[in-house]
Design an enzyme around this catalytic site. Structure first.
Site: not given
Length: 484
Positions: A175, A281
């Site tokens: 990510c 994230h």
């Protein structure tokens, strides 16, 4: 998405085999086909597993108590010994998975250079108020937001735009690089290397999932992402992923799985908060045209935050969105950080450094066969070659250094003196820039040292001390001191 397990090192999708301490670490996966998820949820991290490799040797030692482990893994007893061995040739580049990245501006800036981005850097943003954002070196190409993942509703209008380059995350722990590329590919006026320009051209007409798949299969992008990995990370990657698989299997067999189908978002949020580890994230915020977009690799499409006028900074549209999220996370005691991909104030110094090295390289090429030249030039400490690995610390490469006509030995001495002054100026400007943003930037030598993995040497040294009884004697001395 990345998994943080009680402050452990990065995790990824891999397994360690072969118990020898110095052995390489082949990858292994189940032969069963995995179903492709219908949407890009958290499970999209596991969409693409590592490629199959040759089976383990027959003499690989296994613990019979571990037979209940998922068949995607074949874990030896001495994982620690295996992970503490030295890197094998090309092993890091050939590792088919992605490590979890720290939210460190120095690491991200180095990765930008390895990807081929020039004239840009990553700055840490300590506040999203107008005055703080105004101190960032212009232009601000985008923001990378790291937060503790919880399921949440969309923050804007979800739509598809051909003007926005957007890639989905199709593999675990990628990510951070997905967020970076979602900014880089949309930035105007950003200098890209040959590989990135070719990648952008080849991916411009692809759908977001195919772009994510293309990133996952680009060895040079994965190698840049993993440039700060240590061999011990492979151990953590295997154990973290194994724990994730175990948890998913237990959930599937439990009665809670039936209830979860009724309200998956609410139950998913509960599962994320109640588990022993937290999921973090990275997402990106980027201006495209006169609109601001949130680009999250785990969503199927970009999210439009709003529009801004030409006479106002694009961050003015994004600021209230981030402020609301940060306040909510502080209330719920969730962690987050913010990085900015922006310009730097080192372009002028970089140009002078390139011209300096260009002249030195030309002189060296012209007089390299002269015995006096070889004996009178100090070549060890001076950057005088377009292939010198130290160039990457200054965002330079061989394309920036082309040798024009130059003169003689006296010029070499002058240029060496000038280079020392330029390097000092560069380091001063770099430190001043980080000081203005409230951070600290390590020197080029310190950043280069971060890529050296001394774990195997330290482990061997401590083992020798223990074998000679040194640690036992030290312990006895400490105990005597405490007793007295």
């Amino acid at each position: 998405m990345a998994q943080d397990q009680s402050g452990s090192s990065p995790s990824g999708e891999t397994a360690l085999e072969n118990g020898d301490a110095g052995a390489s670490l082949p990858l292994r996966r189940s032969g069963r086909a995995r179903k492709r998820p219908s949407t890009h949820s958290e499970d999209a991290d596991y969409e693409n597993g590592p490629p199959a490799t040759s089976p383990a040797s027959a003499d690989t030692r296994r613990n019979p108590k571990r037979r209940a482990a998922p068949d995607a893994f074949d874990v030896p007893d001495n994982l620690l010994e295996a992970s503490l061995g030295p890197w094998k040739e090309n092993e890091q580049a050939e590792w088919a998975n992605w490590i979890e990245l720290e939210s460190d501006p120095a690491f991200f800036t180095a990765i930008l250079g390895l990807l081929g981005v020039k004239g840009a850097r990553i700055e840490e943003v300590l506040s999203v108020d107008e005055d703080t954002l105004a101190t960032l070196p212009p232009p601000v190409h985008g923001l990378v937001f790291l937060y503790e993942y919880v399921a949440e509703e969309s923050v804007g209008a979800t739509e598809t735009s051909r003007d926005v380059w957007f890639a989905n995350q199709t593999t675990h722990n990628a990510c951070a690089t997905i967020a970076l590329l979602n900014i880089i590919m949309n930035a105007e006026g950003l200098s890209l290397g040959e590989k990135l320009r070719k990648f952008k051209q080849e991916s411009k007409d692809l759908a977001p999932p195919l772009r994510g798949h293309m990133i996952n299969n680009s060895t040079w992008i994965r190698t840049a992402h993993n440039s700060f990995a240590r061999r011990l990370d492979l151990l953590d990657a295997a154990l973290c992923l194994q724990n994730e698989v175990d948890k998913k299997k237990k959930r599937a067999k439990s009665a809670a799985a039936k209830q979860k189908k009724k309200n998956p978002k609410r139950e998913k949020a509960k599962a994320d908060k109640s588990g022993g580890s937290s999921a973090y994230h990275f997402i990106a915020f980027v201006p495209v045209g006169q609109q601001v977009w949130q680009l999250d690799g785990l969503t199927s499409t970009p999210v439009c935050i709003g529009e801004y006028e030409k006479d106002q900074p694009w961050t003015s549209v994004m600021r209230p969105v981030l402020q609301e999220r940060m306040m909510r996370y502080e209330t719920e005691r969730l962690s987050f950080s913010l990085l900015a991909l922006c310009g730097d104030n080192l372009a002028h110094a970089r140009q002078k450094l390139a011209a300096n090295i260009r002249s030195l390289a030309d002189l060296d090429a012209r007089f390299t066969t002269n015995p006096d030249w070889q004996s009178k030039t100090n070549r060890a400490t001076v950057i005088h070659s377009p292939t010198d690995p130290r160039l990457t610390a200054y965002q330079l490469d061989a394309d920036d250094i082309r040798a024009p006509a130059a003169a003689a030995l006296n010029l070499w001495t002058q240029l060496v003196t000038e280079q020392a002054r330029i390097l000092a100026e560069y380091d001063y400007e770099a430190k001043m820039g980080m000081s203005n943003s409230g951070g600290q930037e390590p020197t080029a030598a310190a950043l280069l040292g971060r890529t050296r993995d001394y774990t195997a040497a330290v482990h061997e040294w401590v083992g020798k001390l223990a074998g000679h009884g040194v640690l036992r004697r030290l312990r006895e001395k400490v105990q005597l001191g405490v007793a007295s």
